[in-house]
Design an enzyme around this catalytic site. Structure first.
Site, PDB file in Angstrom:
ATOM      1  N   GLY A 197      -7.993  -2.902   9.640  1.00 11.91           N
ATOM      2  CA  GLY A 197      -6.666  -3.501   9.718  1.00 11.91           C
ATOM      3  C   GLY A 197      -6.301  -3.864  11.148  1.00 11.91           C
ATOM      4  N   ASP A 198      -5.013  -4.024  11.406  1.00  5.64           N
ATOM      5  CA  ASP A 198      -4.574  -4.541  12.697  1.00  5.64           C
ATOM      6  C   ASP A 198      -4.423  -3.495  13.782  1.00  5.64           C
ATOM      7  OD1 ASP A 198      -2.419  -3.549  11.121  1.00  5.64           O
ATOM      8  OD2 ASP A 198      -0.981  -4.568  12.421  1.00  5.64           O
ATOM      9  N   THR A 258       2.175   3.464   8.487  1.00  6.29           N
ATOM     10  CA  THR A 258       1.512   3.304   9.786  1.00  6.29           C
ATOM     11  C   THR A 258       2.444   3.844  10.855  1.00  6.29           C
ATOM     12  OG1 THR A 258       0.297   1.341   9.099  1.00  6.29           O
ATOM     13  CG2 THR A 258       0.744   1.537  11.452  1.00  6.29           C
ATOM     14  N   THR A 269       3.466  -3.110  12.414  1.00  9.24           N
ATOM     15  CA  THR A 269       3.176  -2.432  11.150  1.00  9.24           C
ATOM     16  C   THR A 269       3.485  -3.392  10.000  1.00  9.24           C
ATOM     17  OG1 THR A 269       3.983  -0.684   9.659  1.00  9.24           O
ATOM     18  CG2 THR A 269       5.467  -1.357  11.417  1.00  9.24           C
ATOM     19  N   GLY A 270       2.825  -3.179   8.866  1.00  9.34           N
ATOM     20  CA  GLY A 270       3.002  -4.060   7.720  1.00  9.34           C
ATOM     21  C   GLY A 270       1.639  -4.429   7.165  1.00  9.34           C
ATOM     22  N   ARG A 317     -12.899  -1.982   5.402  1.00  8.82           N
ATOM     23  CA  ARG A 317     -11.809  -2.880   5.810  1.00  8.82           C
ATOM     24  C   ARG A 317     -11.166  -2.351   7.098  1.00  8.82           C
ATOM     25  NH1 ARG A 317      -5.901  -2.048   6.474  1.00  8.82           N
ATOM     26  NH2 ARG A 317      -4.909  -4.060   6.180  1.00  8.82           N
ATOM     27  N   GLY A 371      -1.617  -5.606   7.552  1.00 10.18           N
ATOM     28  CA  GLY A 371      -2.374  -5.793   8.782  1.00 10.18           C
ATOM     29  C   GLY A 371      -2.992  -7.164   8.937  1.00 10.18           C
TER      30      GLY A 371
END
Lengths: 311, 311
Positions: free
Chosen positions: A206-207, A176, A226-227, A204, A229
């Site tokens: 994510g964040d 990301t 990041t990571g 899906r 989400g």
């Protein structure tokens, strides 16, 4: 006095790609620094940086995005300006070159904050974003390999969905990209873009395109995360960082504190960058690596590293 | 000691539908109260309440959802449990009867936090949610009328998108439904569901399925918001309410304070409900109406009203 920080994704990077990865974040940071040095806006800077990283196939955003369980690149991106809390975001967007540019167009023209899927694609085409295939051979091979493992693991007796989740957990959301900036006029902005996690379910989100989760900016601070989400979406990571800065914490103390709270409450697969109105920068991660670059008044030549040295 | 609060959407309601609207929130609240009285979980209660309101065509969620610019019902819903910050959400979901039940299934089975569009629909079908047409004749007529106004307004010389935004602004997001509950075991949960705003762009995601925006729960509080979703997404309304409760504010003081901050920073088209761990309830709105119902230890028979009396 400007400040800029860039990340290329929390995770574990292969050592052989380290120098190319650091070159990638440096080159992108330079593009943003150039804009800020000339008095350009934080918004222009963060969008230029993220677009450059989207175009770099090493990173999991734009060209080279991770592929979902169907083998499609469904991309998420978000941008936010601190003054006025303005934001635009796209999710599950296919077949454009730069999702972050579409996100900016959503902010400026849509009257909405978040557009997803086919509707987001129609909006993009309506504004002239041309058809582009972001799938790279490397990602496609990666997808095929993981998909094969998923199917071959059938012998384990685990149900399909359980195996799928295990595959996703193995993967991590490495790659990301995100950028935060403070311009010479005091403006703050954040931008984040991702292909998400390999083998994610279709649809899906994510964040990155969720304000307050993977990307947020206020008049006090701007932050990008990041990571995995889902952790940021449950915890509201970037909103929490901006709140701590507003409460008087430094940018670095804020990211350290939020990372510690996340570890206690939801999990450790996370990294984040932040900048405050004084141009102070905060960088923290719990993953092994998080390639990053930064520059500000006290450090005007760009610094790059694969991980925070105290890590 | 349990507590439950329900809202049927911030906005301006027609006076002739007032008694049916209040009956609707009362009936739904009773379903939730019944579960809580028997020692059921806050999660079970909020989901049952929201499902009942989705099935009531008076409200803009599930059956009777507002239609987007294409004439489709794209529905958003989210559920969250305070303990562990667990949440499941669906966005732009078409042709199911109860989006909130799919959101719960996402929380329990998907390994993701938010699924949108066709991917969300595939997930729902995979878990046995059957095909269902949520479009009611009243909403379809409403859509046709607004669409006609939009097209006839061409003479104004305004570009299409500007006219569309004006139509949406006229509309308000009246009829979103939400519920917060505290169960006798101390558990907190929130659920929110909506059809969004009439003539919204296809793919537009509002605040209901975005944790921290229209729906959030922590170990301290649970909150649900309604109004122009974009405001909650920029401000992180329900996360902010839960943070104030954690900082020692009462549920009522928290919603009042957040509404005031929102008015100063992003806008006034908003309403919200909250409950804290002590079973105290907070209800506030800046719109003319927000039909609601509640019950708790100090008020065990259900109270309903079209607006907060101090309003």
């Amino acid at each position: 006095m400007y400040a800029i920080a860039v990340h290329g994704g929390a995770g574990k990077w292969r050592s052989e790609s380290e120098s190319a990865t650091l070159d990638g974040v440096r080159y992108a940071a330079e593009a943003g620094q150039g804009i800020l040095k000339q008095g350009g806006s934080a918004l222009d800077a963060v969008v230029a940086v993220v677009a450059a990283l989207e175009d770099n196939p090493l990173f999991n955003a734009g060209t080279g995005s991770a592929l979902n369980v169907d083998g499609d690149a469904e991309m998420d991106a978000g941008v936010m300006v601190g003054q006025g809390l303005l934001t635009g975001n796209v999710a599950c967007l296919q077949r454009v070159k730069n999702p972050i540019l579409v996100a900016r167009k959503v902010m400026e023209e849509a009257g909405h904050v978040l557009l997803a899927g086919d509707g987001a694609l129609r909006f993009a085409r309506g504004w002239g974003f041309e058809d582009f295939d972001p799938v790279t051979p490397r990602r496609f091979e990666d997808y095929q390999k993981k998909r094969r493992e998923l199917l071959e693991d059938a012998g384990s007796g685990l149900p399909y969905l359980r195996r799928l989740l295990l595959c996703q957990a193995d993967e991590q959301a490495k790659g990301t990209v995100g950028c935060v900036a403070r311009d010479v006029h005091g403006g703050l902005a954040a931008a984040t873009s991702t292909g998400g996690v390999t083998l994610k379910l279709a649809g899906r989100i994510g964040d990155s395109p969720v304000p307050g989760a993977g990307n947020y900016a206020t008049k006090h601070a701007a932050a990008s995360a990041t990571g995995q989400g889902e952790l940021m979406m449950r915890f509201l990571t970037t909103k929490s960082i901006c709140d701590l800065v507003a409460a008087g914490y430094s940018a670095q103390k804020s990211v350290d504190e939020i990372l510690a709270r996340m570890a206690a409450e939801v999990g450790t697969d996370a990294g984040m960058i932040a900048v405050d109105t004084h141009g102070n920068i905060g960088i923290a991660h719990m993953t092994q690596d998080m390639p990053h670059a930064y520059a500000n008044a006290s450090q005007s030549s760009i610094v790059t590293a694969m991980r925070v040295s105290s890590h």
